[in-house]
Design a protein around this motif. Structure first.
Motif, PDB file in Angstrom:
ATOM      1  N   VAL A  54       0.865  -1.180   0.000  1.00 47.15           N
ATOM      2  CA  VAL A  54       0.000   0.000   0.000  1.00 47.15           C
ATOM      3  C   VAL A  54       0.904   1.233   0.000  1.00 47.15           C
ATOM      4  O   VAL A  54       2.089   1.151   0.303  1.00 47.15           O
ATOM      5  CB  VAL A  54      -0.956   0.018   1.222  1.00 47.15           C
ATOM      6  CG1 VAL A  54      -1.918  -1.161   1.175  1.00 47.15           C
ATOM      7  CG2 VAL A  54      -0.164   0.006   2.531  1.00 47.15           C
ATOM      8  N   PRO A  55       0.363   2.405  -0.352  1.00 44.40           N
ATOM      9  CA  PRO A  55       1.211   3.601  -0.443  1.00 44.40           C
ATOM     10  C   PRO A  55       1.909   3.961   0.860  1.00 44.40           C
ATOM     11  O   PRO A  55       1.363   3.813   1.957  1.00 44.40           O
ATOM     12  CB  PRO A  55       0.219   4.693  -0.855  1.00 44.40           C
ATOM     13  CG  PRO A  55      -0.845   3.964  -1.598  1.00 44.40           C
ATOM     14  CD  PRO A  55      -0.984   2.656  -0.872  1.00 44.40           C
ATOM     15  N   GLY A  56       3.135   4.431   0.722  1.00 49.11           N
ATOM     16  CA  GLY A  56       3.910   4.978   1.817  1.00 49.11           C
ATOM     17  C   GLY A  56       4.447   6.325   1.359  1.00 49.11           C
ATOM     18  O   GLY A  56       3.677   7.233   1.044  1.00 49.11           O
ATOM     19  N   LEU A  57       5.766   6.468   1.284  1.00 45.55           N
ATOM     20  CA  LEU A  57       6.336   7.689   0.711  1.00 45.55           C
ATOM     21  C   LEU A  57       6.114   7.744  -0.791  1.00 45.55           C
ATOM     22  O   LEU A  57       6.186   8.820  -1.391  1.00 45.55           O
ATOM     23  CB  LEU A  57       7.827   7.770   1.032  1.00 45.55           C
ATOM     24  CG  LEU A  57       8.162   8.044   2.503  1.00 45.55           C
ATOM     25  CD1 LEU A  57       9.671   8.009   2.717  1.00 45.55           C
ATOM     26  CD2 LEU A  57       7.597   9.376   2.957  1.00 45.55           C
ATOM     27  N   ALA A  58       5.858   6.608  -1.398  1.00 48.24           N
ATOM     28  CA  ALA A  58       5.395   6.568  -2.794  1.00 48.24           C
ATOM     29  C   ALA A  58       3.879   6.408  -2.763  1.00 48.24           C
ATOM     30  O   ALA A  58       3.355   5.505  -2.103  1.00 48.24           O
ATOM     31  CB  ALA A  58       6.040   5.419  -3.548  1.00 48.24           C
ATOM     32  N   THR A  59       3.181   7.278  -3.462  1.00 47.10           N
ATOM     33  CA  THR A  59       1.719   7.234  -3.450  1.00 47.10           C
ATOM     34  C   THR A  59       1.161   6.278  -4.489  1.00 47.10           C
ATOM     35  O   THR A  59       0.011   5.853  -4.379  1.00 47.10           O
ATOM     36  CB  THR A  59       1.146   8.635  -3.703  1.00 47.10           C
ATOM     37  OG1 THR A  59       1.635   9.124  -4.970  1.00 47.10           O
ATOM     38  CG2 THR A  59       1.568   9.604  -2.593  1.00 47.10           C
ATOM     39  N   ALA A  60       1.962   5.947  -5.493  1.00 51.53           N
ATOM     40  CA  ALA A  60       1.515   5.027  -6.548  1.00 51.53           C
ATOM     41  C   ALA A  60       2.744   4.494  -7.277  1.00 51.53           C
ATOM     42  O   ALA A  60       3.807   5.124  -7.262  1.00 51.53           O
ATOM     43  CB  ALA A  60       0.578   5.737  -7.528  1.00 51.53           C
ATOM     44  N   TRP A  61       2.592   3.343  -7.901  1.00 50.66           N
ATOM     45  CA  TRP A  61       3.662   2.761  -8.712  1.00 50.66           C
ATOM     46  C   TRP A  61       3.019   1.914  -9.814  1.00 50.66           C
ATOM     47  O   TRP A  61       1.894   1.436  -9.695  1.00 50.66           O
ATOM     48  CB  TRP A  61       4.607   1.912  -7.862  1.00 50.66           C
ATOM     49  CG  TRP A  61       3.912   0.900  -7.001  1.00 50.66           C
ATOM     50  CD1 TRP A  61       3.556  -0.373  -7.310  1.00 50.66           C
ATOM     51  CD2 TRP A  61       3.436   1.129  -5.665  1.00 50.66           C
ATOM     52  NE1 TRP A  61       2.904  -0.966  -6.274  1.00 50.66           N
ATOM     53  CE2 TRP A  61       2.832  -0.081  -5.248  1.00 50.66           C
ATOM     54  CE3 TRP A  61       3.485   2.216  -4.782  1.00 50.66           C
ATOM     55  CZ2 TRP A  61       2.248  -0.217  -3.987  1.00 50.66           C
ATOM     56  CZ3 TRP A  61       2.914   2.074  -3.532  1.00 50.66           C
ATOM     57  CH2 TRP A  61       2.304   0.872  -3.143  1.00 50.66           C
ATOM     58  N   ARG A  62       3.732   1.751 -10.901  1.00 52.53           N
ATOM     59  CA  ARG A  62       3.209   0.993 -12.039  1.00 52.53           C
ATOM     60  C   ARG A  62       4.371   0.479 -12.873  1.00 52.53           C
ATOM     61  O   ARG A  62       5.336   1.212 -13.124  1.00 52.53           O
ATOM     62  CB  ARG A  62       2.287   1.865 -12.899  1.00 52.53           C
ATOM     63  CG  ARG A  62       2.948   3.133 -13.377  1.00 52.53           C
ATOM     64  CD  ARG A  62       1.957   4.221 -13.771  1.00 52.53           C
ATOM     65  NE  ARG A  62       2.660   5.516 -13.762  1.00 52.53           N
ATOM     66  CZ  ARG A  62       2.734   6.297 -12.676  1.00 52.53           C
ATOM     67  NH1 ARG A  62       2.129   5.939 -11.559  1.00 52.53           N
ATOM     68  NH2 ARG A  62       3.404   7.438 -12.721  1.00 52.53           N
ATOM     69  N   PRO A  63       4.278  -0.763 -13.325  1.00 56.29           N
ATOM     70  CA  PRO A  63       5.299  -1.280 -14.230  1.00 56.29           C
ATOM     71  C   PRO A  63       5.036  -0.787 -15.658  1.00 56.29           C
ATOM     72  O   PRO A  63       3.885  -0.657 -16.077  1.00 56.29           O
ATOM     73  CB  PRO A  63       5.120  -2.795 -14.134  1.00 56.29           C
ATOM     74  CG  PRO A  63       3.684  -2.978 -13.741  1.00 56.29           C
ATOM     75  CD  PRO A  63       3.303  -1.785 -12.920  1.00 56.29           C
ATOM     76  N   THR A  64       6.078  -0.472 -16.368  1.00 57.71           N
ATOM     77  CA  THR A  64       5.996  -0.094 -17.776  1.00 57.71           C
ATOM     78  C   THR A  64       7.107  -0.829 -18.528  1.00 57.71           C
ATOM     79  O   THR A  64       7.903  -1.554 -17.937  1.00 57.71           O
ATOM     80  CB  THR A  64       6.155   1.430 -17.957  1.00 57.71           C
ATOM     81  OG1 THR A  64       7.445   1.834 -17.462  1.00 57.71           O
ATOM     82  CG2 THR A  64       5.077   2.201 -17.198  1.00 57.71           C
ATOM     83  N   ASP A  65       7.128  -0.628 -19.832  1.00 62.87           N
ATOM     84  CA  ASP A  65       8.189  -1.213 -20.651  1.00 62.87           C
ATOM     85  C   ASP A  65       8.271  -2.722 -20.440  1.00 62.87           C
ATOM     86  O   ASP A  65       9.349  -3.287 -20.232  1.00 62.87           O
ATOM     87  CB  ASP A  65       9.525  -0.536 -20.314  1.00 62.87           C
ATOM     88  CG  ASP A  65      10.651  -0.936 -21.266  1.00 62.87           C
ATOM     89  OD1 ASP A  65      10.351  -1.326 -22.410  1.00 62.87           O
ATOM     90  OD2 ASP A  65      11.815  -0.884 -20.834  1.00 62.87           O
TER      91      ASP A  65
END
Length: 518
Positions: free
Chosen positions: A87-98
């Motif tokens: 769940v979010p911490g210091l990063a509010t969102a993440w997503r894989p690309t490429d």
């Protein structure tokens, strides 16, 4: 060397089990019973931990049990919920690309480290680069898939990967994702005086004795800080912890299982906790005798693991053969809990086949009087019965992981730990050639391939199947002796209103509250 704990005394503990069962029932969750009265924001929550921190540098801290003390003051990019999901911490969102070869992270705005340094994408890049390169890094292998960190504005970073890594978000919820103020990287006292961006600042630290935490001004999640501070006391002795709880000196702790009946009789609230840590004997497989799978299998057959659960754990545990608990998606259904059943005669035959008809000697580390020490003494007796001389060197508990994993002294380690946020961390650290928790670096060739499979899988079903293959191989090769998973008894005092430790051995204290003393 400590005195031996005979097998007779281990098994005798099981006789007390019916008496324990007759006491008040133990709940299955780690939440405290409700206390009377409203929450007191001026209250200080006092917790007795069983072990001190190895060091306050999260990238170099050598034990997963350090997390309890580290994460109060160091925030991470990713957090976990009660079920261990990212769940979010210091990063509010993440997503894989490429095609999974890049992981983009959006960062939380307005965060500052405790020394006033801004938290931004440059700080994230600096932290990851440091964690990968700092001397004696304990997280280097976990971040090995990150080839480069690119800054895309003040609040976005791109992690360029050598290969897709489905474990990376949860890896960043552990010490590898802990953020240190870049201005403090070169502080010579960082191991003693942490500078993070977490809920609390460390205002006083007495190594091996206590840590004082007070709220950090402006923490981004005010609901996580609902007390006036956390006082962490280091009480390695179980009797001291229980007495401190009964007298009101502390508010919560983990008990030794044999204390539960006494605690309940005194009116202390006790609940059975959950953990992904396990008791184990880890051999240094680079040693000639432990390089032979027959010897490693003999180590299993020589030990009556159920007697350890019944006697030392007083039933607060379940035997297992895999380094992940039964509730984990990574747990293989193909492997039962006892693939190498207690059989001393078979253990002796395996030793003879491996060229050790008269056994051999090896050295392990333990701390006197601790639960780990008691397990070491029990193992010592079991191994003596098949001709193996397991010598125990006593040392301070906070030093053992450093000595065994970093300095690579000793031949084996009987301890408790191992569980990580993502099971791929556990397998990488313990079974791959570069794993921090694999002293000597001995690893069967197929394990690099198996590890690549569990981190490359793009969905949980594919990951689960890959993990099952990994677990089957771990057990077939008997890479270490998994003894059992404990269900630690969590005890709380009468003023505790809200306390959810998630994992009993690594509580985070988010949102903990207390009532005012009457």
């Amino acid at each position: 060397m400590t005195a031996r704990l005979s097998r007779r005394s281990v098994l005798a503990g099981a006789v007390a089990l019916p008496l324990l069962a007759a006491c008040a029932p133990i709940g299955s969750s780690g939440a405290s019973r409700p206390a009377a009265g409203p929450a007191d924001p001026a209250a200080v929550f006092r917790y007795a931990n069983t072990i001190g921190v190895s060091r306050f540098d999260p990238h170099r801290a050598s034990s997963s049990t350090d997390n309890t003390l580290l994460f109060l003051t160091y925030d991470r990019l990713v957090h976990t919920d009660t079920e261990g999901r990212a769940v979010p911490g210091l990063a509010t969102a993440w997503r894989p690309t490429d095609d999974g070869r890049t992981l983009e992270l959006d960062l939380r705005e307005g965060v500052r480290f405790h020394d006033g340094t801004p938290f931004d994408s440059a700080a994230v890049r600096a932290n990851i680069e440091r964690a990968k390169t700092v001397q004696a890094s304990a997280v280097r292998a976990e971040l090995a898939s990150i080839a480069a960190v690119e800054v895309d504005g003040p609040l976005r970073v791109r992690l360029r990967l050598t290969a897709p890594n489905a474990a990376l978000p949860l890896i960043l919820s552990d010490r590898a994702g802990a953020m240190v103020s870049p201005a403090a990287f070169d502080n010579p006292d960082l191991d003693q005086a942490p500078v993070g961006a977490g809920m609390y600042r460390v205002t006083a630290y007495r190594p091996g004795a206590s840590v004082t935490y007070r709220p950090a001004e402006g923490y981004w999640d005010p609901g996580a800080v609902r007390v006036a501070g956390i006082d962490m006391l280091i009480y390695t002795d179980a009797v001291t912890r229980l007495n401190a709880l009964r007298t009101g000196e502390i508010d919560a702790t983990v008990l030794s299982p044999d204390q539960v009946a006494e605690a309940q009789a005194a009116g202390v609230a006790v609940a059975a906790g959950r953990t992904n840590n396990f008791y184990y004997l880890q051999p240094n497989r680079a040693r000639p005798f432990f390089a032979d799978v027959r010897v490693r299998r003999a180590l299993w057959h020589a030990v009556d693991r159920q007697s350890l659960v019944d006697g030392l754990a007083r039933g607060f545990g379940v035997i297992a053969a895999q380094p992940v608990p039964a509730w984990s998606f990574a747990h293989s259904p193909d492997v039962g809990p006892d693939p190498y059943p207690y059989d001393p005669a078979l253990a002796r035959r395996l030793l003879a086949e491996a060229g050790y008809p008269d056994g051999f000697s090896f050295e392990v580390f333990a701390s006197a009087g601790s639960d780990q020490g008691k397990h070491a003494e029990a193992l010592q007796d079991f191994y003596a019965a098949v001709g193996i001389d397991m010598r125990i060197r006593i040392m301070d508990s906070a030093q053992i992981a450093d000595v065994f994993f970093v300095r690579e002294e000793g031949d084996g380690l009987p301890s408790v730990g191992g569980g990580r946020a993502d099971p791929a961390q556990t397998t990488a650290l313990r079974y791959t050639a570069d794993g921090f928790n694999n002293p000597g670096g001995a690893a069967p060739p197929e394990f690099e391939r198996l590890q690549a499979e569990v981190v490359a899988a793009s969905d949980e079903a594919t990951r689960a199947a890959a993990f099952h293959r990994m677990m089957n191989a771990v057990v077939e090769q008997a890479l270490e002796v998994v003894l059992y998973f404990p269900t630690p008894p969590i005890a709380t005092g009468p003023l505790v209103l809200d306390y959810h430790p998630f994992l009993a051995d690594r509580p985070e204290f988010r949102g903990v509250t207390k009532a005012a003393a009457s």
